[in-house]
Design a protein around this motif. Sequence first.
Motif, short mmCIF file in Angstrom:
data_model
loop_
_atom_site.label_atom_id
_atom_site.label_comp_id
_atom_site.label_asym_id
_atom_site.label_seq_id
_atom_site.Cartn_x
_atom_site.Cartn_y
_atom_site.Cartn_z
N GLY A 82 -6.23 3.25 2.03
CA GLY A 82 -6.14 2.56 0.76
C GLY A 82 -6.51 3.45 -0.41
O GLY A 82 -7.14 4.49 -0.25
N ARG A 83 -6.14 2.98 -1.60
CA ARG A 83 -6.43 3.73 -2.82
C ARG A 83 -7.08 2.79 -3.84
O ARG A 83 -6.45 2.43 -4.85
CB ARG A 83 -5.15 4.32 -3.41
N PHE A 115 -2.52 -4.97 -1.21
CA PHE A 115 -2.95 -3.58 -1.26
C PHE A 115 -4.17 -3.38 -0.37
O PHE A 115 -5.15 -4.14 -0.45
CB PHE A 115 -3.32 -3.17 -2.68
N THR A 116 -4.14 -2.34 0.46
CA THR A 116 -5.33 -1.92 1.18
C THR A 116 -6.28 -1.25 0.19
O THR A 116 -5.87 -0.35 -0.55
CB THR A 116 -4.98 -0.94 2.30
N ALA A 160 -5.80 -0.61 -10.34
CA ALA A 160 -5.36 -1.15 -11.63
C ALA A 160 -3.92 -0.74 -11.92
O ALA A 160 -3.08 -1.57 -12.31
CB ALA A 160 -6.28 -0.68 -12.74
N ALA A 161 -3.60 0.53 -11.70
CA ALA A 161 -2.24 1.00 -11.95
C ALA A 161 -1.26 0.41 -10.95
O ALA A 161 -0.14 0.02 -11.31
CB ALA A 161 -2.19 2.53 -11.88
N ASP A 162 -1.68 0.30 -9.68
CA ASP A 162 -0.81 -0.28 -8.66
C ASP A 162 -0.52 -1.74 -8.97
O ASP A 162 0.61 -2.22 -8.80
CB ASP A 162 -1.46 -0.16 -7.29
N ALA A 163 -1.55 -2.46 -9.41
CA ALA A 163 -1.36 -3.88 -9.73
C ALA A 163 -0.41 -4.05 -10.91
O ALA A 163 0.43 -4.96 -10.92
CB ALA A 163 -2.70 -4.53 -10.03
N GLU A 164 -0.53 -3.19 -11.89
CA GLU A 164 0.36 -3.28 -13.05
C GLU A 164 1.79 -2.98 -12.65
O GLU A 164 2.74 -3.62 -13.13
CB GLU A 164 -0.10 -2.32 -14.14
N THR A 167 0.82 -1.21 0.00
CA THR A 167 0.00 0.00 0.00
C THR A 167 0.86 1.26 0.00
O THR A 167 0.54 2.25 -0.67
CB THR A 167 -0.95 0.00 1.21
N ALA A 168 1.96 1.24 0.73
CA ALA A 168 2.84 2.40 0.79
C ALA A 168 3.85 2.44 -0.35
O ALA A 168 4.67 3.36 -0.42
CB ALA A 168 3.58 2.43 2.13
#
Length: 387
Positions: free
Chosen positions: A344-345, A336-337, A350-354, A313-314
């Motif tokens: 959380g965001r 991810f939170t 989607a962008a974080d997962a990529e 998350t950070a």
Amino acid sequence: MKASAFVYPWDVNGDPEAGDRVARLGVQQATLASAYHSTRALTPRHPRHRIVTAEHAAVLYPPDDRWQGRELRPYPAGDWAPGDAFGEAAAALADAGLEVHTWVVLAHNSRLGADHPDTSVVNAYGDRYPWAPCIAQPATRAYLVDLAAEAAVRPGARGTELESLGWYGLAHLHAHDKTAGVGLGDAGQYLMSLCFCPTCREGYGEYGLDAEELATSVRAALAPVWQGAPSDGGWAGVGKLLGDTDATATRAWRDERARTLQETAVAAVRAAAPADFQVLLHADPESYHCGANVGVDPGHILSVADGVVVPCTAGTGLLTPFAEQGRDGAVLAANFTVVSGMGGRPGSLAADAERARGLGATELRLYHAGLASEGDLAEVRGALAGG
């Protein structure tokens, strides 16, 4: 990437729509708590309640007879998770088409520390941390290994995620916490997390340290920090405060105790589990770190477990030390939170997962399907639908 959402039994039991709601997120798996610490949790969609208070750490199923006559044993849950709460929830989630894995919290138990004070971490000032069982003590280690095996291998579970299988320390999401008045940093947190129970005192001696002299050195190193002096970050900061020789010796003792506990617990889970049962650890790639995501040596832990769940998350940088090991088939789950009220965001999932995928992540973990608002869940559905 395969995705799993964390869930509590009380999110599901008594709500006939819960299983399908989790499945509609687009996840393939539910990581369902079977042994958990005390908490106060929101249940924003449950037809019967909005707040659940788990008063103490407990197993969320009926424990078996392995605990008869033992001083250290798990506590049954109260009315927040009666009977076989895990089994009931697991069946509902499976009926919704989800693969169920257990979520097992181990060395984090305030009730154990209150009832058995001698099991707790003791800092250099003599203060006990009842939430943090000392994982060096033989009786505590035996308790944690058996708890891991029992709570992980529940009927219907296809795998497990072991949280807090290592050192817990000062940092703790305690009710009404008032410990942030001094910025301890990584180095100060480590010194305040060193244990001085009789077992650890003896253990330091095995690495050439006098425990009383070490405690005095820790207090002296922290004295300027209490006055407001900045604490240097990272392991180099620990060496600067304590001296490189003493710092290295304390870490050697603690790393050995954590590594061997992890090896023994994972072996016990595998011995109790059916074939192809997946075992993951919630982990941090710096072995001197404490907490729910236990500090590990990445190469070692990936030789013991099937993979790790890494807090992202950070930021996703903690994935890299695990990915650099290049172990074929290892699960590297980016956690991810997705609860916006908890930092959380979900809108950027989607962008974080990529980004995580680019750093080697093979799976996603989403914290937490039961706590999130409907708006947060809608963002998750959109992100997973596009991925």
